[in-house]
Design an enzyme around this catalytic site. Structure first.
Site, PDB file in Angstrom:
ATOM      1  N   LEU A 107       0.900  -1.290  -0.014  1.00 12.03           N
ATOM      2  CA  LEU A 107       0.027   0.107  -0.002  1.00 12.03           C
ATOM      3  C   LEU A 107       0.965   1.276  -0.140  1.00 12.03           C
ATOM      4  CD1 LEU A 107      -2.457  -1.063   2.658  1.00 12.03           C
ATOM      5  CD2 LEU A 107      -3.215  -0.637   0.326  1.00 12.03           C
ATOM      6  N   ASP A 108       0.500   2.196  -0.872  1.00 13.16           N
ATOM      7  CA  ASP A 108       1.442   3.276  -0.676  1.00 13.16           C
ATOM      8  C   ASP A 108       1.335   4.008   0.484  1.00 13.16           C
ATOM      9  OD1 ASP A 108      -0.644   5.687  -0.742  1.00 13.16           O
ATOM     10  OD2 ASP A 108      -1.159   4.562  -2.976  1.00 13.16           O
ATOM     11  N   GLN A 109       2.290   4.789   0.795  1.00  6.89           N
ATOM     12  CA  GLN A 109       2.367   5.575   2.108  1.00  6.89           C
ATOM     13  C   GLN A 109       1.302   6.165   2.604  1.00  6.89           C
ATOM     14  OE1 GLN A 109       5.850   8.170   2.409  1.00  6.89           O
ATOM     15  NE2 GLN A 109       5.628   8.517   4.529  1.00  6.89           N
TER      16      GLN A 109
END
Length: 266
Positions: free
Chosen positions: A130-132
């Site tokens: 999952l992106d930040q």
């Protein structure tokens, strides 16, 4: 086993996926009912009844009373679901908060997954990224074989996301996303789409897809003119985020582990 394509390899960056496997211990067989009881399926007598009823298989063969098995090596199924009897294996659900990067250790010093699971005494890696700024479900495990299959597109394990996007949502959006749109790295389509809620100028929508490319959900909504404002992954295959609080973890139960194996055909 299919080879991992570049889009999948990127999901293992910063993980222990490439760590050398633990040494395989010598074969150690025990009575099957003892193994089943130790896995929490009931008393030994109850497990004997399961075996006698033909509900248990070992390595694809129906078990009989008196059979022995190796809890570390043999594939044991009960009612068609894989039973995880290898106590060295770890299967954990994590609710990743926004601001945490999907790596076990971050060279830039940012908050990473390892900061949320400091008490695990074995090396684990995350299934998926999952992106930040995205939130929600990640699976952590040291079972490289299962994780590989959960990640590989050929097994088509679905992922469910809820996204806050600018509203109102046009009636055509669902049809467009299910029919497929073309991004710079190829076409993408969702398996399902629905509007969960709408409030003011914001809508909450849910999509299910089995894509694994980076930022695929954000790029998809950007392409249809409704950029994502908040993104939460709520499910991977049969495993649901549920009411797990952000930053917290829980160990999967035997039923959930069995469902994961079933999702990849084991």
């Amino acid at each position: 086993m299919p080879s991992v394509d570049p889009s999948v390899e990127s999901e293992f960056e910063g993980s222990a996926f490439d760590a050398p496997p633990d040494a395989v211990p010598p074969r150690n067989e025990e009575r099957l009912q003892k193994i089943l009881a130790a896995a929490g399926l009931g008393s030994r007598r109850a497990c004997e009844r399961m075996i006698d009823a033909g509900r248990v298989t070992v390595n694809g063969k129906e078990a009989t009373l008196g059979d022995k098995a190796d809890a570390f090596r043999d594939a044991i199924h009960v009612d068609g679901s894989r039973l995880m009897t290898d106590t060295r294996m770890v299967y954990i659900a994590l609710n990743k908060p926004a601001g945490v990067v999907s790596t076990m250790d971050d060279e830039k010093g940012r908050n990473a997954i390892s900061d949320l699971v400091p008490n695990i005494n074995t090396r684990v890696f995350h299934v998926g990224r999952l992106d930040q700024e995205s939130e929600g479900l990640l699976l952590l495990t040291n079972d490289g074989g299962l994780a590989h299959k959960l990640m590989h597109p050929s097994y088509e394990v679905t992922k469910t996301y809820q996204a806050e996007i600018p509203g109102p949502v046009p009636r055509s959006m669902g049809r467009e996303l299910k029919a497929g749109i073309t991004l710079e790295d190829g076409p993408v389509k969702v398996d399902s789409f629905r509007v969960v809620d709408a409030y003011g100028k914001v809508a909450l929508v849910e999509v299910v897809l089995h894509e694994g490319r980076n930022h695929i959900v954000r790029r998809m909504f950007e392409a249809v003119g409704h950029p994502v404002q908040r993104l939460i992954r709520t499910q991977i295959g049969p495993i649901r985020l549920g009411d797990l609080r952000p930053g917290r973890t829980r160990h999967l139960n035997q039923g959930e582990i069995g469902a994961l194996f079933k999702a990849v055909g084991e």
